[in-house]
Design a protein around this motif. Structure first.
Motif, short mmCIF file in Angstrom:
data_model
loop_
_atom_site.label_atom_id
_atom_site.label_comp_id
_atom_site.label_asym_id
_atom_site.label_seq_id
_atom_site.Cartn_x
_atom_site.Cartn_y
_atom_site.Cartn_z
N PRO A 39 0.81 -1.23 0.00
CA PRO A 39 0.00 0.00 0.00
C PRO A 39 0.84 1.28 0.00
CG PRO A 39 -0.86 -1.56 1.60
CD PRO A 39 0.46 -2.11 1.12
N LEU A 40 2.01 1.22 0.61
CA LEU A 40 2.87 2.40 0.68
C LEU A 40 3.51 2.73 -0.66
CD1 LEU A 40 4.47 1.64 4.11
CD2 LEU A 40 3.23 3.74 3.55
N PHE A 41 3.77 1.72 -1.45
CA PHE A 41 4.47 1.93 -2.72
C PHE A 41 3.55 1.80 -3.92
CE2 PHE A 41 7.78 0.62 0.30
CZ PHE A 41 8.52 1.77 0.27
N GLY A 42 2.25 1.73 -3.67
CA GLY A 42 1.26 1.70 -4.74
C GLY A 42 0.90 3.11 -5.18
N PRO A 43 -0.17 3.22 -5.94
CA PRO A 43 -0.58 4.52 -6.51
C PRO A 43 -0.85 5.61 -5.48
CG PRO A 43 -1.79 2.72 -7.54
CD PRO A 43 -1.01 2.13 -6.41
N GLY A 44 -1.29 5.26 -4.28
CA GLY A 44 -1.59 6.29 -3.27
C GLY A 44 -0.42 6.69 -2.40
N GLY A 45 0.72 6.02 -2.56
CA GLY A 45 1.88 6.29 -1.71
C GLY A 45 2.64 7.54 -2.14
N ARG A 46 3.10 8.29 -1.14
CA ARG A 46 3.84 9.53 -1.40
C ARG A 46 5.05 9.62 -0.47
NH1 ARG A 46 1.10 9.11 -5.11
NH2 ARG A 46 -0.63 10.37 -5.80
N PRO A 47 6.18 10.09 -0.99
CA PRO A 47 7.36 10.26 -0.13
C PRO A 47 7.35 11.59 0.60
CG PRO A 47 7.93 10.81 -2.38
CD PRO A 47 6.48 10.36 -2.39
N GLU A 48 8.04 11.61 1.73
CA GLU A 48 8.36 12.84 2.46
C GLU A 48 7.17 13.77 2.65
OE1 GLU A 48 11.33 13.04 3.90
OE2 GLU A 48 11.92 11.16 2.95
N GLN A 49 6.21 13.32 3.42
CA GLN A 49 5.00 14.10 3.66
C GLN A 49 5.09 14.86 4.98
OE1 GLN A 49 2.23 14.13 1.22
NE2 GLN A 49 4.18 13.56 0.29
N GLN A 50 4.92 16.16 4.92
CA GLN A 50 4.92 17.00 6.12
C GLN A 50 3.62 16.80 6.89
OE1 GLN A 50 7.40 19.23 7.10
NE2 GLN A 50 8.66 18.43 5.43
N VAL A 51 3.72 16.72 8.20
CA VAL A 51 2.54 16.67 9.05
C VAL A 51 2.70 17.72 10.15
CG1 VAL A 51 1.90 14.27 8.57
CG2 VAL A 51 3.48 14.75 10.41
N VAL A 52 1.65 18.49 10.35
CA VAL A 52 1.67 19.56 11.36
C VAL A 52 0.28 19.65 11.95
CG1 VAL A 52 2.02 22.03 11.76
CG2 VAL A 52 3.41 20.86 10.04
N GLY A 53 0.22 19.80 13.25
CA GLY A 53 -1.08 19.98 13.90
C GLY A 53 -0.94 19.99 15.40
N ILE A 54 -2.07 20.04 16.07
CA ILE A 54 -2.10 20.06 17.53
C ILE A 54 -2.89 18.85 17.99
CG2 ILE A 54 -2.87 21.31 19.58
CD1 ILE A 54 -2.48 23.90 17.94
N ARG A 80 7.27 7.94 4.24
CA ARG A 80 6.38 7.44 3.19
C ARG A 80 4.98 7.34 3.79
NH1 ARG A 80 7.30 6.90 -2.38
NH2 ARG A 80 5.55 5.72 -3.17
N MET A 81 3.98 7.80 3.05
CA MET A 81 2.62 7.79 3.55
C MET A 81 1.67 7.49 2.41
SD MET A 81 0.73 10.65 5.89
CE MET A 81 0.13 11.84 4.71
N ALA A 82 0.62 6.74 2.73
CA ALA A 82 -0.44 6.47 1.76
C ALA A 82 -1.77 6.74 2.45
CB ALA A 82 -0.38 5.03 1.27
N VAL A 83 -2.55 7.61 1.83
CA VAL A 83 -3.90 7.90 2.31
C VAL A 83 -4.84 7.16 1.37
CG1 VAL A 83 -5.62 9.69 2.75
CG2 VAL A 83 -3.19 10.14 3.21
N LEU A 84 -5.41 6.09 1.88
CA LEU A 84 -6.29 5.23 1.09
C LEU A 84 -7.71 5.31 1.66
CD1 LEU A 84 -3.85 2.20 0.85
CD2 LEU A 84 -4.18 4.04 -0.80
#
Length: 169
Positions: free
Chosen positions: A53-68, A80-84
């Motif tokens: 799932p991480l290396f399929g079509p929805g996978g993206r490298p170096e994703q910034q995450v910010v929040g509280i 590496r992140m995949a939002v499916l």
């Protein structure tokens, strides 16, 4: 070098990955044995069936995450992140490190890091499962971090938390 290749090589067609990785490593001045070993490490990660799932079509490298989360500021970068539709997959690469002998012996710093990512994304996607993994590139081992292992380190629950938590590695 391994980390850089894991950012770019997944976007290539499967048949080109090994050759392109070896070429990149050769141009970096590594000897033939090092090129072969590092190329193996990269391909072992990319071909690991549980990481598809991480290396399929929805996978993206170096994703910034910010929040509280829990009154804590979370700032990080997921390797590496995949939002499916059914789940969120998170992966952090641990290069030049050997994996612990059991997932329960994962270093606390890594558990805090992944627990922070998980908590932040759980707020954004409350209806989806969050799968957290560490990939130990030296061996190609994958550690799947269960919720029960991460939960004690979630921001706001760990007494060692500071007001600002930076998980950028």
């Amino acid at each position: 070098l391994v980390h850089a290749l894991l950012q770019t090589v997944p976007e290539l067609p499967d048949a080109e990955r090994g050759g392109r990785a070896a070429l990149f490593l050769s141009r970096a001045g590594l000897g033939a044995d090092e090129v072969a070993a590092l190329t193996w490490q990269i391909l072992a990660v990319l071909e690991h069936p549980s990481l598809a799932p991480l290396f399929g079509p929805g996978g993206r490298p170096e994703q910034q995450v910010v929040g509280i989360v829990g009154g804590r500021v979370i700032v990080g970068q997921v390797d590496r992140m995949a939002v499916l539709p059914e789940a969120i997959w998170l992966c952090d690469y641990k290069t030049n490190r050997l994996p612990p002998d059991t997932v329960a012996r994962t270093p606390v710093a890594y558990l805090r890091q992944m627990a922070a990512y998980r908590a932040l994304l759980k707020n954004l996607y409350p209806d989806r499962a969050i799968h957290c993994t560490l990939v130990w590139t030296e061996t190609g081992a994958v550690s799947f971090l269960p919720e029960s292992l991460l939960e004690p380190y979630a921001p706001g629950l760990d007494p060692a938390d500071g007001m600002i938590m930076s998980v950028v590695e």
